[in-house]
Write a protein that holds these residues in place. Structure first.
Motif, PDB file in Angstrom:
ATOM      1  N   ALA A  19      -0.371 -15.066 -28.884  1.00  0.00           N
ATOM      2  CA  ALA A  19       0.414 -15.988 -28.060  1.00  0.00           C
ATOM      3  C   ALA A  19       0.709 -17.279 -28.827  1.00  0.00           C
ATOM      4  O   ALA A  19       1.819 -17.814 -28.749  1.00  0.00           O
ATOM      5  CB  ALA A  19      -0.320 -16.289 -26.753  1.00  0.00           C
ATOM      6  N   ARG A  20      -0.264 -17.769 -29.583  1.00  0.00           N
ATOM      7  CA  ARG A  20      -0.069 -19.001 -30.355  1.00  0.00           C
ATOM      8  C   ARG A  20       0.907 -18.758 -31.509  1.00  0.00           C
ATOM      9  O   ARG A  20       1.818 -19.542 -31.739  1.00  0.00           O
ATOM     10  CB  ARG A  20      -1.410 -19.508 -30.882  1.00  0.00           C
ATOM     11  N   ILE A  21       0.734 -17.657 -32.230  1.00  0.00           N
ATOM     12  CA  ILE A  21       1.593 -17.347 -33.377  1.00  0.00           C
ATOM     13  C   ILE A  21       3.027 -17.067 -32.904  1.00  0.00           C
ATOM     14  O   ILE A  21       3.993 -17.526 -33.506  1.00  0.00           O
ATOM     15  CB  ILE A  21       1.057 -16.117 -34.143  1.00  0.00           C
ATOM     16  N   ALA A  22       3.169 -16.295 -31.836  1.00  0.00           N
ATOM     17  CA  ALA A  22       4.490 -15.879 -31.354  1.00  0.00           C
ATOM     18  C   ALA A  22       5.302 -17.048 -30.816  1.00  0.00           C
ATOM     19  O   ALA A  22       6.536 -16.987 -30.794  1.00  0.00           O
ATOM     20  CB  ALA A  22       4.345 -14.804 -30.283  1.00  0.00           C
ATOM     21  N   ALA A 135      -0.813 -23.064 -54.991  1.00  0.00           N
ATOM     22  CA  ALA A 135      -0.305 -24.018 -53.996  1.00  0.00           C
ATOM     23  C   ALA A 135      -0.093 -23.338 -52.647  1.00  0.00           C
ATOM     24  O   ALA A 135      -0.464 -23.880 -51.604  1.00  0.00           O
ATOM     25  CB  ALA A 135       1.002 -24.643 -54.487  1.00  0.00           C
ATOM     26  N   VAL A 136       0.481 -22.139 -52.656  1.00  0.00           N
ATOM     27  CA  VAL A 136       0.722 -21.430 -51.404  1.00  0.00           C
ATOM     28  C   VAL A 136      -0.608 -20.989 -50.788  1.00  0.00           C
ATOM     29  O   VAL A 136      -0.783 -21.047 -49.567  1.00  0.00           O
ATOM     30  CB  VAL A 136       1.692 -20.249 -51.613  1.00  0.00           C
ATOM     31  N   ALA A 137      -1.573 -20.585 -51.620  1.00  0.00           N
ATOM     32  CA  ALA A 137      -2.899 -20.208 -51.106  1.00  0.00           C
ATOM     33  C   ALA A 137      -3.584 -21.407 -50.452  1.00  0.00           C
ATOM     34  O   ALA A 137      -4.198 -21.271 -49.386  1.00  0.00           O
ATOM     35  CB  ALA A 137      -3.757 -19.638 -52.229  1.00  0.00           C
ATOM     36  N   GLN A 138      -3.486 -22.586 -51.072  1.00  0.00           N
ATOM     37  CA  GLN A 138      -4.081 -23.788 -50.484  1.00  0.00           C
ATOM     38  C   GLN A 138      -3.419 -24.124 -49.153  1.00  0.00           C
ATOM     39  O   GLN A 138      -4.102 -24.466 -48.179  1.00  0.00           O
ATOM     40  CB  GLN A 138      -3.958 -24.972 -51.438  1.00  0.00           C
ATOM     41  N   LEU A 139      -2.092 -24.019 -49.101  1.00  0.00           N
ATOM     42  CA  LEU A 139      -1.384 -24.279 -47.852  1.00  0.00           C
ATOM     43  C   LEU A 139      -1.790 -23.269 -46.788  1.00  0.00           C
ATOM     44  O   LEU A 139      -2.066 -23.628 -45.640  1.00  0.00           O
ATOM     45  CB  LEU A 139       0.125 -24.233 -48.075  1.00  0.00           C
ATOM     46  N   GLY A 140      -1.862 -21.998 -47.151  1.00  0.00           N
ATOM     47  CA  GLY A 140      -2.274 -20.966 -46.197  1.00  0.00           C
ATOM     48  C   GLY A 140      -3.670 -21.216 -45.663  1.00  0.00           C
ATOM     49  O   GLY A 140      -3.926 -21.067 -44.466  1.00  0.00           O
ATOM     50  N   ALA A 141      -4.593 -21.618 -46.544  1.00  0.00           N
ATOM     51  CA  ALA A 141      -5.961 -21.906 -46.118  1.00  0.00           C
ATOM     52  C   ALA A 141      -5.994 -23.097 -45.153  1.00  0.00           C
ATOM     53  O   ALA A 141      -6.727 -23.078 -44.165  1.00  0.00           O
ATOM     54  CB  ALA A 141      -6.847 -22.170 -47.334  1.00  0.00           C
ATOM     55  N   LEU A 142      -5.184 -24.125 -45.426  1.00  0.00           N
ATOM     56  CA  LEU A 142      -5.102 -25.275 -44.522  1.00  0.00           C
ATOM     57  C   LEU A 142      -4.574 -24.861 -43.155  1.00  0.00           C
ATOM     58  O   LEU A 142      -5.157 -25.209 -42.120  1.00  0.00           O
ATOM     59  CB  LEU A 142      -4.161 -26.338 -45.091  1.00  0.00           C
ATOM     60  N   LEU A 143      -3.481 -24.126 -43.148  1.00  0.00           N
ATOM     61  CA  LEU A 143      -2.885 -23.703 -41.883  1.00  0.00           C
ATOM     62  C   LEU A 143      -3.852 -22.823 -41.095  1.00  0.00           C
ATOM     63  O   LEU A 143      -3.984 -22.975 -39.883  1.00  0.00           O
ATOM     64  CB  LEU A 143      -1.564 -22.986 -42.136  1.00  0.00           C
ATOM     65  N   PHE A 144      -4.534 -21.921 -41.798  1.00  0.00           N
ATOM     66  CA  PHE A 144      -5.499 -21.064 -41.114  1.00  0.00           C
ATOM     67  C   PHE A 144      -6.630 -21.901 -40.509  1.00  0.00           C
ATOM     68  O   PHE A 144      -7.026 -21.700 -39.370  1.00  0.00           O
ATOM     69  CB  PHE A 144      -6.071 -20.012 -42.063  1.00  0.00           C
ATOM     70  N   ARG A 145      -7.128 -22.872 -41.264  1.00  0.00           N
ATOM     71  CA  ARG A 145      -8.212 -23.732 -40.777  1.00  0.00           C
ATOM     72  C   ARG A 145      -7.777 -24.503 -39.535  1.00  0.00           C
ATOM     73  O   ARG A 145      -8.516 -24.596 -38.561  1.00  0.00           O
ATOM     74  CB  ARG A 145      -8.640 -24.706 -41.868  1.00  0.00           C
ATOM     75  N   TRP A 146      -6.566 -25.058 -39.555  1.00  0.00           N
ATOM     76  CA  TRP A 146      -6.072 -25.820 -38.408  1.00  0.00           C
ATOM     77  C   TRP A 146      -5.878 -24.916 -37.195  1.00  0.00           C
ATOM     78  O   TRP A 146      -6.216 -25.292 -36.079  1.00  0.00           O
ATOM     79  CB  TRP A 146      -4.773 -26.520 -38.751  1.00  0.00           C
ATOM     80  N   LEU A 147      -5.328 -23.737 -37.409  1.00  0.00           N
ATOM     81  CA  LEU A 147      -5.111 -22.791 -36.314  1.00  0.00           C
ATOM     82  C   LEU A 147      -6.438 -22.349 -35.713  1.00  0.00           C
ATOM     83  O   LEU A 147      -6.614 -22.333 -34.496  1.00  0.00           O
ATOM     84  CB  LEU A 147      -4.323 -21.581 -36.820  1.00  0.00           C
TER      85      LEU A 147
END
Length: 160
Positions: A19-22, A135-147
């Protein structure tokens, strides 16, 4: 074409994670967003996002399959030279030295809740492939942590 995949568990039901992702137009779980404009709805919708003092970039929902719980999106226009420290502090964007970015988010069901499989393909822009992947891995890790923080904290609040 560079590729990356990140997978992680989030201790909420897969339906809540989906629901959050969609809800592609809702990025309230990402700190430091100064501007958000959503154009349209469903496949083809665009969200224009700006962090800190950076110029806005665009994220477009390309395809979505609610029954299979996945979506694909493209990204353009974000600045190449942000940094992780500014993103963590909510004062600026992370580095995004790539072009022709296409991402996919897939929600999976597990015994302990949901899991998110996030993958992306992109071309490095002004940096080597290893640096772009990092850089993309760091961004992905940040987004995952926030989510994860947003969903798990919200789940804890709803139980209390």
């Amino acid at each position: 074409m560079a590729k990356i995949e990140i997978r992680g568990r989030i201790a909420v039901p897969a339906a809540d994670l989906w629901a959050r992702i969609a809800n592609f137009g809702d990025v309230s779980w990402v700190p430091g967003i100064r501007q958000l404009e959503v154009r349209g709805s469903g496949a083809g919708m665009v969200r224009v996002v700006a962090m800190g003092d950076a110029a806005p970039g665009e994220e477009r929902l390309e395809r979505i399959d609610p029954a299979a719980r996945w979506l694909e999106y493209s990204v353009s226009g974000f600045q190449r030279d942000g940094d992780t420290a500014s993103a963590l502090a909510g004062t600026g964007p992370p580095a995004f030295p790539v072009r022709d970015y296409r991402g996919r988010m897939q929600v999976e069901t597990e015994a302990q809740g949901g899991a998110l499989r996030w993958s992306a393909e992109f071309e490095p822009d002004g940096v080597g492939e290893d640096e772009a992947i990092d850089a993309v891995a760091q961004l992905g890790a940040l987004l995952f942590r926030w989510l994860k923080r947003d969903l798990e904290t919200g789940a804890a609040r709803s139980v209390a």
